[in-house]
Design a protein around this motif. Sequence first.
Motif, PDB file in Angstrom:
ATOM      1  N   ALA A   9      26.274  29.561  37.777  1.00 31.31           N
ATOM      2  CA  ALA A   9      25.993  30.574  37.915  1.00 31.31           C
ATOM      3  C   ALA A   9      27.496  30.850  36.303  1.00 31.31           C
ATOM      4  CB  ALA A   9      26.482  31.609  38.328  1.00 31.31           C
ATOM      5  N   TRP A  10      28.359  30.477  36.152  1.00 34.04           N
ATOM      6  CA  TRP A  10      29.691  30.373  35.372  1.00 34.04           C
ATOM      7  C   TRP A  10      29.343  30.016  34.201  1.00 34.04           C
ATOM      8  CZ3 TRP A  10      32.987  27.008  33.993  1.00 34.04           C
ATOM      9  CH2 TRP A  10      34.320  26.714  33.028  1.00 34.04           C
ATOM     10  N   TRP A  11      28.558  29.445  33.676  1.00 30.61           N
ATOM     11  CA  TRP A  11      28.414  28.071  32.702  1.00 30.61           C
ATOM     12  C   TRP A  11      27.001  29.415  32.194  1.00 30.61           C
ATOM     13  CZ3 TRP A  11      30.382  25.169  29.095  1.00 30.61           C
ATOM     14  CH2 TRP A  11      29.594  24.577  28.513  1.00 30.61           C
ATOM     15  N   ALA A  12      26.694  29.085  32.160  1.00 28.77           N
ATOM     16  CA  ALA A  12      25.495  30.502  32.145  1.00 28.77           C
ATOM     17  C   ALA A  12      25.721  31.657  31.715  1.00 28.77           C
ATOM     18  CB  ALA A  12      24.534  30.680  33.204  1.00 28.77           C
ATOM     19  N   ALA A  80      35.689  32.680  39.677  1.00 25.69           N
ATOM     20  CA  ALA A  80      35.313  32.978  41.729  1.00 25.69           C
ATOM     21  C   ALA A  80      36.100  33.773  42.095  1.00 25.69           C
ATOM     22  CB  ALA A  80      35.301  31.463  42.083  1.00 25.69           C
ATOM     23  N   VAL A  81      37.941  34.241  42.015  1.00 26.24           N
ATOM     24  CA  VAL A  81      39.035  34.765  42.466  1.00 26.24           C
ATOM     25  C   VAL A  81      38.408  36.002  42.263  1.00 26.24           C
ATOM     26  CG1 VAL A  81      41.221  34.946  41.836  1.00 26.24           C
ATOM     27  CG2 VAL A  81      40.341  32.592  42.366  1.00 26.24           C
ATOM     28  N   ASN A  82      37.926  36.034  40.442  1.00 25.85           N
ATOM     29  CA  ASN A  82      38.244  37.763  40.052  1.00 25.85           C
ATOM     30  C   ASN A  82      36.990  38.319  40.390  1.00 25.85           C
ATOM     31  OD1 ASN A  82      40.501  37.386  38.165  1.00 25.85           O
ATOM     32  ND2 ASN A  82      38.063  36.325  36.581  1.00 25.85           N
ATOM     33  N   ASP A  83      35.793  37.725  41.159  1.00 30.51           N
ATOM     34  CA  ASP A  83      34.900  37.972  42.006  1.00 30.51           C
ATOM     35  C   ASP A  83      34.738  38.249  43.412  1.00 30.51           C
ATOM     36  OD1 ASP A  83      33.947  37.660  39.545  1.00 30.51           O
ATOM     37  OD2 ASP A  83      31.878  36.788  39.648  1.00 30.51           O
ATOM     38  N   VAL A  85      35.135  35.511  45.050  1.00 28.44           N
ATOM     39  CA  VAL A  85      34.812  34.631  46.031  1.00 28.44           C
ATOM     40  C   VAL A  85      35.710  33.865  46.724  1.00 28.44           C
ATOM     41  CG1 VAL A  85      33.169  32.702  45.626  1.00 28.44           C
ATOM     42  CG2 VAL A  85      32.784  34.679  45.180  1.00 28.44           C
ATOM     43  N   LEU A  86      36.885  33.381  46.086  1.00 25.24           N
ATOM     44  CA  LEU A  86      37.796  32.502  46.750  1.00 25.24           C
ATOM     45  C   LEU A  86      39.322  33.773  46.725  1.00 25.24           C
ATOM     46  CD1 LEU A  86      37.844  29.560  44.516  1.00 25.24           C
ATOM     47  CD2 LEU A  86      36.977  30.061  47.042  1.00 25.24           C
ATOM     48  N   GLN A  87      40.456  32.920  47.861  1.00 24.67           N
ATOM     49  CA  GLN A  87      41.444  34.273  47.817  1.00 24.67           C
ATOM     50  C   GLN A  87      42.396  33.543  46.155  1.00 24.67           C
ATOM     51  OE1 GLN A  87      42.446  34.084  51.179  1.00 24.67           O
ATOM     52  NE2 GLN A  87      41.233  35.839  52.262  1.00 24.67           N
ATOM     53  N   ARG A  88      41.812  31.988  46.500  1.00 26.35           N
ATOM     54  CA  ARG A  88      43.485  31.607  45.297  1.00 26.35           C
ATOM     55  C   ARG A  88      42.384  30.330  44.557  1.00 26.35           C
ATOM     56  NH1 ARG A  88      45.021  26.636  46.695  1.00 26.35           N
ATOM     57  NH2 ARG A  88      44.685  26.482  49.297  1.00 26.35           N
ATOM     58  N   ASN A  89      42.664  29.938  43.619  1.00 31.68           N
ATOM     59  CA  ASN A  89      42.085  29.011  42.667  1.00 31.68           C
ATOM     60  C   ASN A  89      43.415  28.077  42.805  1.00 31.68           C
ATOM     61  OD1 ASN A  89      41.413  27.047  40.747  1.00 31.68           O
ATOM     62  ND2 ASN A  89      41.296  28.679  39.175  1.00 31.68           N
ATOM     63  N   PRO A  90      42.620  26.905  43.710  1.00 30.55           N
ATOM     64  CA  PRO A  90      43.920  25.651  44.492  1.00 30.55           C
ATOM     65  C   PRO A  90      43.805  25.002  43.046  1.00 30.55           C
ATOM     66  CG  PRO A  90      40.915  25.047  44.396  1.00 30.55           C
ATOM     67  CD  PRO A  90      41.011  26.786  44.131  1.00 30.55           C
ATOM     68  N   ALA A  91      43.036  24.530  41.850  1.00 32.78           N
ATOM     69  CA  ALA A  91      43.641  23.944  40.692  1.00 32.78           C
ATOM     70  C   ALA A  91      44.589  25.026  39.492  1.00 32.78           C
ATOM     71  CB  ALA A  91      42.192  24.010  39.808  1.00 32.78           C
ATOM     72  N   VAL A  92      45.013  25.979  40.584  1.00 29.80           N
ATOM     73  CA  VAL A  92      45.793  26.366  39.407  1.00 29.80           C
ATOM     74  C   VAL A  92      47.369  25.547  40.004  1.00 29.80           C
ATOM     75  CG1 VAL A  92      47.270  28.372  39.591  1.00 29.80           C
ATOM     76  CG2 VAL A  92      45.637  28.406  38.981  1.00 29.80           C
TER      77      VAL A  92
END
Length: 316
Positions: A9-12, A80-83, A85-92
């Motif tokens: 969905a993000w890619w599209a 996902a964080v901005n929307d 869906v997630l509270q924090r980004n684990p890739a940061v």
Amino acid sequence: MTVSEWVEAWWAGRQANKPSTSARYRGLLDQHVLPRWGRLPITAISRGEVQQWATRLAAGKSPSTARQALGLLRGALDAAVNDGVLQRNPAVGVRLPRMPRSEPSPLTHGELWKLADAMPTDRDRVLTLVMGYGGLRWGEVTALRVRDVQQRGAELRLREAVAEVGGHLHVGTLKDHETRTVVLPATVATELASWIKAKDSNALVFPSATRTYLRNGSWRRNVLNPVLEATGLPQITPHNLRDTAATLAINAGASVMAVAQLLGHETPSTTLRHYAGTFPTDLGDIAKKLDRAARTAKNKSRRREGAKDAPTRDRP
């Protein structure tokens, strides 16, 4: 929601990249990101797992592949964080080994002219010289049209670039989406002007045998590689002719800003990252000047100390 569902969905919804960039990113998603994370719930990813994955990818593939794949995962999870869906980004905060600096493989003036003189056709000779002194990318030089050659061959106005993706050619804007002007030495300009003489203004400057865009792989296989083998010159690629243009310009005294403009780098830091070892540092001259100043200061200090310690004579 799984990671795969969210990423698709993000890619599209992403802003469109150039076809070559989109193809590269899509390949990274399909080969490295989705096979590892796609089936997991998006809330089930931990930072430690991402760190382990990225570290293994850097060791098994390359730091560059790991950095780009991690960047795609981080971008998708940022959304996902901005929307919410997630509270924090684990890739940061995931750390990767520093990317090794790629060393350029340029030709000298003599080697460049030896290569040009050995080319089988005038097209290939002039193409070699324009790339070797103008620093054009392959997609830029093959998209060049006669109308883009100005000032009797001395200036090239770059407007378009060709990219080959999955065997198909795509014509679009330059890498930074901005046109630029490249100035050629008069010797090369004369040969270029002679080559395009009497050609239609809309014609390609360096067309293939079928009057279409010249393909990198075909030219390397059928022209460049046989000439390199016959002449005994270093085994280079068309991109190394770009290295050649940068190095020859630096040796002629060009500044970082000038070389960045020649190559079409977005920032001078990109130029320094690739060619830092080529720019003269003048550290030897600096050390000599510092030594002279240090010796002068040292001698003055000793004279002052000597004057303080000298005995004073009694006055009559």
